[in-house]
Design a protein around this motif. Structure first.
Motif, mmCIF file in Angstrom:
data_model
loop_
_atom_site.group_PDB
_atom_site.id
_atom_site.type_symbol
_atom_site.label_atom_id
_atom_site.label_comp_id
_atom_site.label_asym_id
_atom_site.label_seq_id
_atom_site.Cartn_x
_atom_site.Cartn_y
_atom_site.Cartn_z
ATOM 1 N N SER A 276 -100.437 34.835 -75.735
ATOM 2 C CA SER A 276 -101.803 34.974 -76.278
ATOM 3 C C SER A 276 -102.581 33.667 -76.132
ATOM 4 N N LEU A 277 -101.900 32.545 -76.342
ATOM 5 C CA LEU A 277 -102.564 31.244 -76.161
ATOM 6 C C LEU A 277 -102.979 31.039 -74.711
ATOM 7 N N LYS A 278 -102.110 31.417 -73.807
ATOM 8 C CA LYS A 278 -102.466 31.268 -72.401
ATOM 9 C C LYS A 278 -103.662 32.147 -72.039
ATOM 10 N N ALA A 279 -103.702 33.368 -72.579
ATOM 11 C CA ALA A 279 -104.831 34.264 -72.293
ATOM 12 C C ALA A 279 -106.119 33.706 -72.876
ATOM 13 N N ALA A 280 -106.028 33.169 -74.085
ATOM 14 C CA ALA A 280 -107.226 32.580 -74.700
ATOM 15 C C ALA A 280 -107.700 31.366 -73.906
ATOM 16 N N GLU A 281 -106.773 30.535 -73.492
ATOM 17 C CA GLU A 281 -107.160 29.359 -72.697
ATOM 18 C C GLU A 281 -107.763 29.776 -71.348
ATOM 19 N N SER A 282 -107.215 30.826 -70.760
ATOM 20 C CA SER A 282 -107.760 31.310 -69.495
ATOM 21 C C SER A 282 -109.194 31.827 -69.686
ATOM 22 N N ASN A 283 -109.384 32.590 -70.763
ATOM 23 C CA ASN A 283 -110.731 33.085 -71.038
ATOM 24 C C ASN A 283 -111.701 31.937 -71.304
ATOM 25 N N ARG A 284 -111.227 30.905 -71.994
ATOM 26 C CA ARG A 284 -112.064 29.722 -72.247
ATOM 27 C C ARG A 284 -112.462 29.041 -70.931
ATOM 28 N N ASP A 285 -111.475 28.911 -70.039
ATOM 29 C CA ASP A 285 -111.747 28.234 -68.780
ATOM 30 C C ASP A 285 -112.716 29.038 -67.903
ATOM 31 N N ILE A 286 -112.540 30.380 -67.943
ATOM 32 C CA ILE A 286 -113.463 31.213 -67.158
ATOM 33 C C ILE A 286 -114.891 31.053 -67.652
ATOM 34 N N THR A 287 -115.065 31.074 -68.954
ATOM 35 C CA THR A 287 -116.412 30.914 -69.521
ATOM 36 C C THR A 287 -116.969 29.523 -69.220
ATOM 37 N N ALA A 288 -116.127 28.514 -69.295
ATOM 38 C CA ALA A 288 -116.587 27.152 -68.995
ATOM 39 C C ALA A 288 -116.993 27.028 -67.537
#
Length: 513
Positions: A276-288
């Motif tokens: 879940s942390l990896k998915a959240a970080e991935s979503n954060r990076d995509i938005t950034a």
């Protein structure tokens, strides 16, 4: 019969002889004195005076003078008549002498009078000519003020050797350096609320050009903040799951106080939390990354993360330093990513000169050929450059190929679309470089006193130029070969020389009189 005026006066005074008595006795004049006789006598007197001697010249400046008016008192004898005649001549001689003396005195008075204003001016003129005569060694030199040199754009350039044999003359045109241009567009949709740069403004890289109020940008920022929160939550869940798994594994190893199934369950929960942390970080990076595509920098992302405040104002910045040469929107206009360039920037410190060379002359030039460019509309010295590109495709209508010459434009005087003329020197051959000759631009050569001449700077005398006669060969393009009269690297006036020629002509005209 004409009588002397003196005898007429004697007749009026003593009377007239007595012709009736044939004697020498005198009859008193009163016997004949009557009005009629008086008029007749006066007429005789005037006639006698008119025929006796010519009239004396009139003297306007001698009013009141009595010239030769004598009243006889007795009858003249022969000797007396001679004396009277001599006396009259003596009086006329004195009158003439007095008149000459008067004119001589007038001349002396005029000579002794102070000099008039015109005399002073004439004297000053002679003094000026004396000065010119003193400067005979500088008759071919012209000295100007720095203001005149700047006003008439008088420029100098060194005399250099050039390869004029086999040179190619080609019409050309100025264009922007296409490799130093930028088309500014909006990457998000929104409304242009402010334009920070106008047409013609010079901007630096990173300057704000346009401000756009963009709901899309606000939505992306909100997603980025949400992704950050998700990452924080997932990171906390991972820490809890890791701690639970570590305690369970330690308890199982030490006391067997927990079952193996529970240990494995806690391990599985830890794995889920990490995913879940990896998915959240991935979503954060995509938005950034989406925000970075909208020219949002990492510093701006960090500011957004710290403030947790959405800012939907999109600021379009200049990607390069240059001049705004086009602007295609107005304040309040809606913009989107599909629009054409909202602004166009160009770095005009360098420009391209595009020359069209016929296919029959292409064999003489190539990439790296030296080029000299002149501009008919500008009073500029020729600018040197180099061929940097040759179009591989010929123009089917004109049968020419386009060559690109890149030259400096530090003053910004060269503008796109301006006509130019290029002289391209031949490329060096395997057998050696082409022969070069000493040459000057055609704008530097003038015909003065029937000979080709140039103006050179005078050493140790600022703003002074000397005329130099040269032996010139036939012009080749925009240059004239110099056979005699100049040395390499001498500074020659290449623009504005017409003023020096005119000033030299005026100085020569003053020396001629």
């Amino acid at each position: 019969m004409t009588q002397h005026p003196t005898n007429i006066f004697r007749l009026f005074r003593h009377g007239t002889p007595n012709r009736l008595s044939h004697s020498n006795t005198w009859i008193p004049m009163s016997t004949f004195f009557s009005p009629l006789r008086l008029i007749a006598a006066a007429s005789v007197l005037c006639l006698s005076a008119a025929t006796a001697a010519p009239a004396a010249p009139a003297h306007d400046d001698h009013h009141g003078h009595d010239h030769g008016k004598a009243t006889p008192t007795s009858t003249p004898t022969a000797s007396q008549q001679d004396d009277d005649a001599g006396h009259t001549k003596h009086e006329e001689h004195e009158e003439h002498a007095n008149h000459n003396n008067h004119e001589t005195h007038a001349d002396h008075a005029a000579h002794d009078a102070p000099e008039s204003h015109d005399d002073h001016e004439s004297h000053d003129d002679h003094e000026g000519h004396d000065d010119h005569g003193h400067e005979n060694t500088h008759t071919d030199e012209v000295h100007l003020t720095q203001e005149a040199i700047s006003a008439f754009n008088i420029t100098v350039a060194p005399v250099t050797h050039r390869a004029l044999a086999g040179s190619v003359n080609a019409p050309a045109q100025v264009d922007f350096n296409r490799e130093a241009m930028a088309h500014v567009s909006a990457l998000v949709s929104g409304q242009a609320t402010a334009l920070r740069a106008k047409l013609g403004d010079v901007v630096q890289a990173g300057d704000v050009l346009i401000e756009v109020q963009s709901p899309e940008l606000g939505r992306l920022q909100s997603q980025y903040l949400a992704s950050l929160n998700t990452v924080d939550a997932a990171s906390s869940a991972v820490h809890i799951a890791v701690d639970a798994y570590d305690r369970a594994e330690q308890l199982f190893d030490e006391t067997q106080g927990i079952s193996l199934t529970q240990v494995q369950a806690r391990k599985a929960a830890m794995r889920v939390a990490e995913q879940s942390l990896k998915a959240a970080e991935s979503n954060r990076d995509i938005t950034a990354n989406a925000l970075r595509l909208y020219a949002i920098t990492d510093d701006q992302l960090a500011t957004l993360a710290d403030t947790q405040k959405v800012d939907p104002l999109y600021r379009i910045t200049a990607p390069i330093a240059g001049e705004v040469i086009a602007r295609n929107l107005t304040p309040g206009e809606h913009v989107s990513a599909d629009d054409d360039a909202l602004m166009v920037l160009a770095d005009r410190s360098t420009v391209w000169v595009l020359a069209d060379v016929s296919e029959t002359q292409l064999r003489n030039v190539g990439v790296g050929s030296p080029a000299t460019v002149t501009f008919p509309a500008l009073d500029l010295a020729p600018i040197d450059g180099q061929v940097t590109y040759i179009d591989p495709q010929m123009n089917p209508q004109s049968r020419t190929a386009r060559l690109r010459i890149e030259i400096a434009n530090p003053q910004g005087q060269l503008r796109a679309g301006m006509f130019a003329h290029a002289v391209l020197s031949p490329m060096p051959r395997a057998t050696g470089t082409p022969a070069t000759v000493l040459a000057v631009p055609t704008s530097a050569v003038f015909t003065i006193e029937g000979s080709a001449s140039v103006f050179v700077t005078v050493p140790d005398e600022p703003n002074t130029f000397a005329r130099r006669a040269i032996t010139a060969g036939p012009a080749v393009g925009d240059f004239v070969p110099v056979l005699e009269g100049l040395k390499p690297h001498e500074q020659v006036v290449v623009t504005g020389g017409f003023l020096l020629k005119a000033d030299l002509g005026k100085a020569g005209a003053k020396h001629e009189h």
